[in-house]
Design an enzyme around this catalytic site. Sequence first.
Site, PDB file in Angstrom:
ATOM      1  N   GLY A 111     -43.283 -42.692 -11.544  1.00 33.00           N
ATOM      2  CA  GLY A 111     -43.043 -43.148 -12.901  1.00 33.00           C
ATOM      3  C   GLY A 111     -42.875 -41.959 -13.834  1.00 33.00           C
TER       4      GLY A 111
ATOM      5  N   GLU B  84     -47.092 -50.663 -14.870  1.00 24.69           N
ATOM      6  CA  GLU B  84     -46.704 -49.491 -14.078  1.00 24.69           C
ATOM      7  C   GLU B  84     -46.933 -49.736 -12.589  1.00 24.69           C
ATOM      8  OE1 GLU B  84     -46.327 -44.843 -13.804  1.00 24.69           O
ATOM      9  OE2 GLU B  84     -46.839 -45.811 -15.696  1.00 24.69           O
TER      10      GLU B  84
END
Length: 143
Positions: free
Chosen positions: A86, A66
């Site tokens: 995200g 991420e």
Amino acid sequence: MKTIWHNTKISLDQLNEMGGATMATYLGMEFTEIGPDYLKMMMPVDHRTVQPYGLLHGGASAALAETVGSMASGLIINPETQICVGIEINANHIRGVKEGYVHACARPLHIGSTSHVWDIRITDDQHKLVCVSRLTVAILAKR
């Protein structure tokens, strides 16, 4: 090859300084390479990133994926008018790692005006595949 980055003058040192007091810094993540269409980062396999069996924690792999993918999106957008967040990540853990470093490479699968999708491959020091991850990032107007 033409670059995908909005800011073509950013350095690895500048990227690493952006981490500040974040989880990425705590876990020892470090940007290692910027290519024309990819971003690489590494993370140690140590007391901060392993689970009780001494293997790399799947959550640490997801955090690495991420981080590198989100930062890659951040380098594509115009930071004066946009932000990126995200919205979905998945990770398939292929192989355990007990020591050394893991290395993540984020490459775009889709770069759109409202979303980016990243393919992130994480390997060990011997270049063996450890984790495959896909990250979807929303591109939003800055308020």
